[in-house]
Scaffold this active site. Structure first.
Site, PDB file in Angstrom:
ATOM      1  N   ASN A 119       0.837  -1.215   0.000  1.00  0.00           N
ATOM      2  CA  ASN A 119       0.000   0.000   0.000  1.00  0.00           C
ATOM      3  C   ASN A 119       0.867   1.259   0.000  1.00  0.00           C
ATOM      4  OD1 ASN A 119      -3.102  -0.308   0.256  1.00  0.00           O
ATOM      5  ND2 ASN A 119      -2.285  -1.963   1.531  1.00  0.00           N
ATOM      6  N   LEU A 175       1.096  -1.564  12.762  1.00  0.00           N
ATOM      7  CA  LEU A 175       0.416  -2.416  13.737  1.00  0.00           C
ATOM      8  C   LEU A 175       0.499  -1.973  15.193  1.00  0.00           C
ATOM      9  CD1 LEU A 175       1.396  -5.854  12.151  1.00  0.00           C
ATOM     10  CD2 LEU A 175      -0.513  -4.340  11.610  1.00  0.00           C
ATOM     11  N   ILE A 206      -0.970   4.430  18.086  1.00  0.00           N
ATOM     12  CA  ILE A 206      -0.336   5.744  17.955  1.00  0.00           C
ATOM     13  C   ILE A 206      -0.372   6.437  19.322  1.00  0.00           C
ATOM     14  CG2 ILE A 206      -0.609   8.016  16.865  1.00  0.00           C
ATOM     15  CD1 ILE A 206       0.486   5.828  14.999  1.00  0.00           C
ATOM     16  N   HIS A 216      -7.974  -0.487   7.327  1.00  0.00           N
ATOM     17  CA  HIS A 216      -8.154  -1.785   7.968  1.00  0.00           C
ATOM     18  C   HIS A 216      -8.772  -2.743   6.950  1.00  0.00           C
ATOM     19  CE1 HIS A 216      -8.473  -4.481  11.364  1.00  0.00           C
ATOM     20  NE2 HIS A 216      -9.655  -4.842  10.883  1.00  0.00           N
ATOM     21  N   ASP A 273      -8.503   0.650  15.826  1.00  0.00           N
ATOM     22  CA  ASP A 273      -9.582   0.508  14.829  1.00  0.00           C
ATOM     23  C   ASP A 273     -10.918   1.109  15.251  1.00  0.00           C
ATOM     24  OD1 ASP A 273      -7.728  -0.987  13.341  1.00  0.00           O
ATOM     25  OD2 ASP A 273      -8.276  -2.813  14.406  1.00  0.00           O
TER      26      ASP A 273
HETATM   27  C1  GAR Z   1      -3.183  -4.245   4.485  1.00  0.00           C
HETATM   28  O1  GAR Z   1      -4.127  -5.167   4.018  1.00  0.00           O
HETATM   29  C2  GAR Z   1      -3.779  -3.376   5.563  1.00  0.00           C
HETATM   30  O2  GAR Z   1      -5.147  -3.142   5.404  1.00  0.00           O
HETATM   31  C3  GAR Z   1      -3.531  -4.215   6.786  1.00  0.00           C
HETATM   32  O3  GAR Z   1      -2.250  -4.744   6.618  1.00  0.00           O
HETATM   33  C4  GAR Z   1      -2.033  -4.961   5.218  1.00  0.00           C
HETATM   34  C5  GAR Z   1      -0.688  -4.391   4.865  1.00  0.00           C
HETATM   35  O4  GAR Z   1      -0.312  -4.762   3.562  1.00  0.00           O
HETATM   36  N1  GAR Z   1      -3.641  -3.432   7.996  1.00  0.00           N
HETATM   37  C6  GAR Z   1      -4.080  -3.936   9.145  1.00  0.00           C
HETATM   38  O5  GAR Z   1      -4.388  -5.094   9.286  1.00  0.00           O
HETATM   39  C7  GAR Z   1      -4.183  -2.919  10.288  1.00  0.00           C
HETATM   40  N2  GAR Z   1      -4.930  -3.462  11.377  1.00  0.00           N
HETATM   41  P1  GAR Z   1       0.882  -4.030   2.845  1.00  0.00           P
HETATM   42  O6  GAR Z   1       2.032  -3.958   3.847  1.00  0.00           O
HETATM   43  O7  GAR Z   1       1.229  -4.864   1.663  1.00  0.00           O
HETATM   44  O8  GAR Z   1       0.413  -2.654   2.457  1.00  0.00           O
END
Ligand code: GAR
Length: 190
Positions: free
Chosen positions: A14, A85, A88, A104, A145
């Site tokens: 992302n 994760l 903050i 999320h 969240d």
């Molecule tokens: C993403 O799917 C994001 O939504 C999730 O971690 C992944 C990171 O993927 N976030 C959470 O679960 C937060 N609670 P990436 O490192 O490839 O962007």
């Protein structure tokens, strides 16, 4: 120019997508990538993208003002959490009220909270027999969240889905919508 920092704990797909989306953007730029893990793949991505990156640990985040100082040094206006994760801390919440945005990988308020991240979310969604899941973009507050929801998009969960296949569908939604939602929030600020 609104200057953004991205916090990411792992892969950073992302973070990459967001950075590429805003490359050459007239009013928004990605200026810093921060990670709590020295081995996070997002750091390699940052290097490839030419974005300055820094690693911090728990002590630095929760017991010093080094991160606020770093964000000030880079004149950061918004913080984007993209697969970050940790909670903050209050000093950042105060400094960036209404300017910290998280994504999320589920339809909050379901499947959120401490320990609910990445693949664990998709495993829980499938184990519960849900027929749909999706993404939630929300403002960040002092709890996991729970901040105000800005945007949600849904996708189907089929009987044949595995956590991996669902994760990939969810990632596609994230890549499609997260940069645009960030753009709308930042552009409509003030
Ligand atoms: C993403 O799917 C994001 O939504 C999730 O971690 C992944 C990171 O993927 N976030 C959470 O679960 C937060 N609670 P990436 O490192 O490839 O962007």
């Amino acid at each position: 120019m609104a200057r953004l920092a991205i916090f990411a704990s792992g892969n950073g797909s992302n973070a990459q997508r967001i950075t590429e989306y805003f490359t050459g953007h007239p009013t928004i730029s990605i200026n810093l990538i921060l990670s709590n893990r020295p081995d996070a793949y997002v750091l390699h991505r940052a290097e490839g993208l030419g974005i300055p990156a820094r690693v911090f640990n728990r002590t630095t985040l929760y017991e010093t003002s080094d991160i606020p100082a770093l964000l000030m040094k880079y004149q950061i206006d918004f913080i984007i959490l993209a697969g970050f994760l940790w909670l903050i801390p209050q000093n950042l919440l105060t400094l960036y009220t209404g300017r910290i945005i998280n994504i999320h990988p589920a339809l909050l308020p379901k499947y959120g909270g401490k320990g609910m991240y990445g693949m664990k979310v998709h495993e829980a969604v499938i184990a519960s027999g849900e027929h749909e899941s999706g993404i939630t973009v929300h403002y960040v507050d002092e709890n996991y969240d729970e901040g105000q929801i800005i945007f949600q998009a849904k996708c189907i969960v089929s009987e044949a889905d595995t956590p991996e296949s669902l994760a990939s569908r969810i990632h596609e939604l994230e890549y499609r919508y997260f940069p645009e939602v960030i753009e709308k929030v930042v552009t409509s600020d003030k």
